[in-house]
Design a protein around this motif. Sequence first.
Motif, PDB file in Angstrom:
ATOM      1  N   CYS A  35       0.696  -1.418   0.083  1.00  0.00           N
ATOM      2  CA  CYS A  35      -0.057  -0.110   0.078  1.00  0.00           C
ATOM      3  C   CYS A  35       0.879   1.276  -0.186  1.00  0.00           C
ATOM      4  O   CYS A  35       1.962   1.146   0.348  1.00  0.00           O
ATOM      5  CB  CYS A  35      -0.761  -0.004   1.105  1.00  0.00           C
ATOM      6  SG  CYS A  35      -1.799  -1.400   1.510  1.00  0.00           S
ATOM      7  N   CYS A  39      -3.400   2.378   6.637  1.00  0.00           N
ATOM      8  CA  CYS A  39      -4.265   2.926   7.167  1.00  0.00           C
ATOM      9  C   CYS A  39      -4.547   2.548   8.642  1.00  0.00           C
ATOM     10  O   CYS A  39      -4.188   1.307   8.915  1.00  0.00           O
ATOM     11  CB  CYS A  39      -5.760   2.699   6.388  1.00  0.00           C
ATOM     12  SG  CYS A  39      -5.662   2.852   4.879  1.00  0.00           S
ATOM     13  N   CYS A  42      -6.263  -0.694   9.820  1.00  0.00           N
ATOM     14  CA  CYS A  42      -6.197  -1.863   9.034  1.00  0.00           C
ATOM     15  C   CYS A  42      -5.241  -2.850   9.841  1.00  0.00           C
ATOM     16  O   CYS A  42      -4.233  -2.598  10.345  1.00  0.00           O
ATOM     17  CB  CYS A  42      -5.463  -1.741   7.723  1.00  0.00           C
ATOM     18  SG  CYS A  42      -5.057  -2.965   6.606  1.00  0.00           S
ATOM     19  N   GLY A  91      -3.850  -5.297   0.846  1.00  0.00           N
ATOM     20  CA  GLY A  91      -3.125  -4.441  -0.047  1.00  0.00           C
ATOM     21  C   GLY A  91      -3.873  -3.716  -1.152  1.00  0.00           C
ATOM     22  O   GLY A  91      -5.015  -3.434  -1.126  1.00  0.00           O
ATOM     23  N   ARG A 162      -6.501   8.039   4.960  1.00  0.00           N
ATOM     24  CA  ARG A 162      -6.765   7.857   3.556  1.00  0.00           C
ATOM     25  C   ARG A 162      -6.754   9.291   2.928  1.00  0.00           C
ATOM     26  O   ARG A 162      -6.873  10.362   3.502  1.00  0.00           O
ATOM     27  CB  ARG A 162      -8.471   7.612   3.326  1.00  0.00           C
ATOM     28  CG  ARG A 162      -8.638   6.145   3.862  1.00  0.00           C
ATOM     29  CD  ARG A 162      -7.969   5.394   2.611  1.00  0.00           C
ATOM     30  NE  ARG A 162      -7.754   3.897   2.900  1.00  0.00           N
ATOM     31  CZ  ARG A 162      -8.416   3.112   1.868  1.00  0.00           C
ATOM     32  NH1 ARG A 162      -8.755   3.134   0.729  1.00  0.00           N
ATOM     33  NH2 ARG A 162      -8.138   1.709   2.088  1.00  0.00           N
TER      34      ARG A 162
HETATM   35  S1  SF4 Z   1      -7.048  -0.750   4.601  1.00  0.00           S
HETATM   36 FE1  SF4 Z   1      -6.301  -1.340   2.264  1.00  0.00          FE
HETATM   37  S2  SF4 Z   1      -4.926   0.398   1.476  1.00  0.00           S
HETATM   38 FE2  SF4 Z   1      -5.479   0.743   3.690  1.00  0.00          FE
HETATM   39  S3  SF4 Z   1      -3.445  -0.164   4.877  1.00  0.00           S
HETATM   40 FE3  SF4 Z   1      -4.942  -2.040   4.556  1.00  0.00          FE
HETATM   41  S4  SF4 Z   1      -4.741  -3.107   2.826  1.00  0.00           S
HETATM   42 FE4  SF4 Z   1      -3.546  -1.018   2.531  1.00  0.00          FE
END
Ligand code: SF4
Length: 422
Positions: A35, A39, A42, A91, A162
């Motif tokens: 990524c 986030c 996550c 990811g 984000r």
């Molecule tokens: S939520 Fe999605 S974009 Fe954000 S760190 Fe996790 S896997 Fe990556």
Amino acid sequence: MTIFEGRVKEWDMADLRPEFAENGALGVYVSVPFCRAKCSFCNFASGVGTPVAIERYVESLCAEIGSVGKRAESLGAMLPRKADTVYFGGGTPSLLEPAQLNRILAAIRGQFDVAADAEITMEAAPGQISDELLKAALRLGVNRVSLGVQSFIDREAASVGRSHTGESCVAEIARLRRAGVGKVAADLIAGLPHQTDASWQRSLDAAVASELDHLSVYLFEVDEGSRLGAEVLGGGARFYAPEVPNEERASAMYERACAFLPEHGFGQYEISNFARAGFQAKHNRKYWERAPYVGFGLDAHSMLKIEGPGLGAQGPECAVRFANADELARYDGREPAEITRVDARGAFEEALFLGLRLVEGVSVAALRQRFDAGWVDEAAGIARELAAGGLMVVDGERWALTSHGRLVSNDVFGRLLESVAV
Ligand code: SF4
């Protein structure tokens, strides 16, 4: 779950099905665990990767795909040759270079007959799909993109790391449509920092007003696996833990989604999934229907059926589940890190707790056909009790969860599985 480790060694391997067998079309999952930034909510096995690390990973991934036949054989598993779904999850797979995506898909097509109308999904972060990658993905057969929106509210998205805004998400969905992506899906999360009933409603409104055809709605999982979860549990304010709605409010948001989305064209077909008519996720349905799938890459999971002497009448339901390492340093594409064999009894338990995730529930006639009638009778007693408590619907030949049952599904599954535990 009833498992029987190592049993395959007792059989004569020659009696097992050949390397590739017909057992329903296969689903193929590919993990791309990189990524741009992590986030805060996550808890997946994913992280920020350098171009060199990503390239090395793609090499291991292609080698793993190339040796899938040997792996299935060594596990005594049946590996269908025909695949009708491919899912790039993460990811952020949209960060791959076009040439890398091409190599991975070529490796998959080298091992499997990918159906001409296969559903090929790529997860993506809004604003992180280059024109080049999108063009290449479409050319290579990707026909479904699933966007990690999580929230259409700028403040909520920013608070979890984000980089998108509500407006940019709507524009991204429209861009994907214009480019010719046949199916566009998105995820939303209930329980993010700063979320209120009103802001949640605005996210739901934005989702139904957009050109999406599929929505997944998840509850934020408070656990040590994410920085935000750890902060909610351990204290602190760096990741806005004090602004996280409590469990009751987050559950109310989920319930609101379950009531609102079907009224606006998104039928609920699974605990977390909603779709316009004809747009259910073919790949994900395989997980709940115990259809065979293989996963490649970091933390990827697989489930293949096995067959052989000694399995008894319910042999066709027996399976082997295996999973890869969940740390990048330990993943080399060679050996699974975990192998679990599922016997007929374990398969019955899975058929119950996976099948009941689907709103349509499970067919009791099909359970009786596939499993020991005594087990079905035992479970039927508990199902009737759960129905009396308003958690299940027992309607002739079908068992399903009620909307309240879906909210407390883990408790319901726990009760049902007690009934079938050995
Ligand atoms: S939520 Fe999605 S974009 Fe954000 S760190 Fe996790 S896997 Fe990556």
